[in-house]
Design a protein around this motif. Structure first.
Motif, PDB file in Angstrom:
ATOM      1  N   VAL A  93      46.515 -17.632  -0.551  1.00  0.00           N
ATOM      2  CA  VAL A  93      46.410 -17.598   0.911  1.00  0.00           C
ATOM      3  C   VAL A  93      45.579 -16.389   1.317  1.00  0.00           C
ATOM      4  N   ASP A  94      45.868 -15.232   0.700  1.00  0.00           N
ATOM      5  CA  ASP A  94      45.088 -14.031   0.996  1.00  0.00           C
ATOM      6  C   ASP A  94      43.612 -14.259   0.707  1.00  0.00           C
ATOM      7  N   PHE A  95      43.326 -14.879  -0.451  1.00  0.00           N
ATOM      8  CA  PHE A  95      41.951 -15.168  -0.832  1.00  0.00           C
ATOM      9  C   PHE A  95      41.288 -16.070   0.203  1.00  0.00           C
ATOM     10  N   PHE A  96      42.003 -17.113   0.624  1.00  0.00           N
ATOM     11  CA  PHE A  96      41.494 -18.058   1.600  1.00  0.00           C
ATOM     12  C   PHE A  96      41.220 -17.370   2.940  1.00  0.00           C
ATOM     13  N   ILE A  97      42.168 -16.574   3.420  1.00  0.00           N
ATOM     14  CA  ILE A  97      42.015 -15.891   4.704  1.00  0.00           C
ATOM     15  C   ILE A  97      40.859 -14.897   4.651  1.00  0.00           C
ATOM     16  N   GLU A  98      40.758 -14.146   3.553  1.00  0.00           N
ATOM     17  CA  GLU A  98      39.656 -13.195   3.432  1.00  0.00           C
ATOM     18  C   GLU A  98      38.308 -13.908   3.390  1.00  0.00           C
ATOM     19  N   LEU A 106      34.174  -9.278  -5.501  1.00  0.00           N
ATOM     20  CA  LEU A 106      33.522  -7.978  -5.676  1.00  0.00           C
ATOM     21  C   LEU A 106      34.243  -6.900  -4.865  1.00  0.00           C
ATOM     22  N   ALA A 107      34.558  -7.246  -3.620  1.00  0.00           N
ATOM     23  CA  ALA A 107      35.246  -6.288  -2.748  1.00  0.00           C
ATOM     24  C   ALA A 107      36.654  -5.962  -3.261  1.00  0.00           C
ATOM     25  N   ARG A 108      37.250  -6.882  -3.974  1.00  0.00           N
ATOM     26  CA  ARG A 108      38.571  -6.665  -4.582  1.00  0.00           C
ATOM     27  C   ARG A 108      38.458  -5.977  -5.945  1.00  0.00           C
ATOM     28  N   GLU A 109      37.223  -5.623  -6.315  1.00  0.00           N
ATOM     29  CA  GLU A 109      36.922  -4.916  -7.555  1.00  0.00           C
ATOM     30  C   GLU A 109      37.309  -5.705  -8.808  1.00  0.00           C
TER      31      GLU A 109
END
Length: 192
Positions: free
Chosen positions: A116-121, A146-149
């Motif tokens: 869900v977090d991935f989808f929302i981001e 990339l932003a999540r490193e």
């Protein structure tokens, strides 16, 4: 798989669940009993095998809700699983098994919080990248990771694309968004 079945049996001792890992396993289990829930492991399945297994499960158990689990993080593939008719999906790396099964047994859909977090981001990124700086859906996924490193090798495995392709996406993302490095990308995405 036995650990998952044991956990479900302990948590839901009164319920009859079907736990399957392959098409042949599904077909060998045909019986008159209708399970309260069908749980399918897609741990090592590619998207075609996973979709086929879920479609066959839906045919064999048309009234039983289906939950699947695996390592898949590609939202396009998971969306396809929901179109086939699953009611829940959880990642093996996540401890959401009981929560997922409980939700589905109660008649609700379940989508693990990590996805869900991935989808929302990814939706957030789409809104930020308007106008002439638009990214493709795959570029959104790569930019988010990339932003999540997430390292490039893990990203390659998770998204099912070559490391070289990810490097090309990264260069295009930086160019289109006018950033020079991952720190600037993170700032743009407000993920600090």
């Amino acid at each position: 798989m036995n650990g998952i079945f044991a956990m479900i049996s302990c948590e839901f001792p009164e319920e009859k669940f079907g736990l399957y890992r392959s098409i042949s396993h599904l077909q060998s289990e045909l019986s008159e009993d209708v399970p309260k829930l069908v749980l399918i492991g897609l741990k090592n399945a590619d998207d075609t095998v996973g979709s086929t297994l879920l479609a066959i499960a839906k045919l064999i158990f048309p009234v039983s809700p289906i939950v699947c689990y695996g390592n898949e993080r590609n939202l396009d593939i998971i969306r396809e699983y929901y179109k086939i008719g699953i009611m829940g999906y959880f990642l093996l790396s996540n401890d959401s098994l009981v929560k997922c099964v409980r939700s589905v047994v109660e008649g609700r859909y379940y989508f693990c919080s990590e996805l869900v977090d991935f989808f929302i981001e990814s939706l957030h990124l789409q809104n930020i990248c308007a106008d002439d700086r638009r990214l493709t859906r795959r570029q959104y996924q790569v930019a988010y990771l990339l932003a999540r490193e997430v390292d490039i090798n893990s990203m390659s495995k998770s998204l099912g694309i070559q490391v070289h392709t990810i490097r090309l996406y990264k260069a295009r993302i930086f160019q289109r968004l006018g950033v020079k490095n991952v720190s600037e990308l993170k700032s743009m995405l407000s993920l600090l």
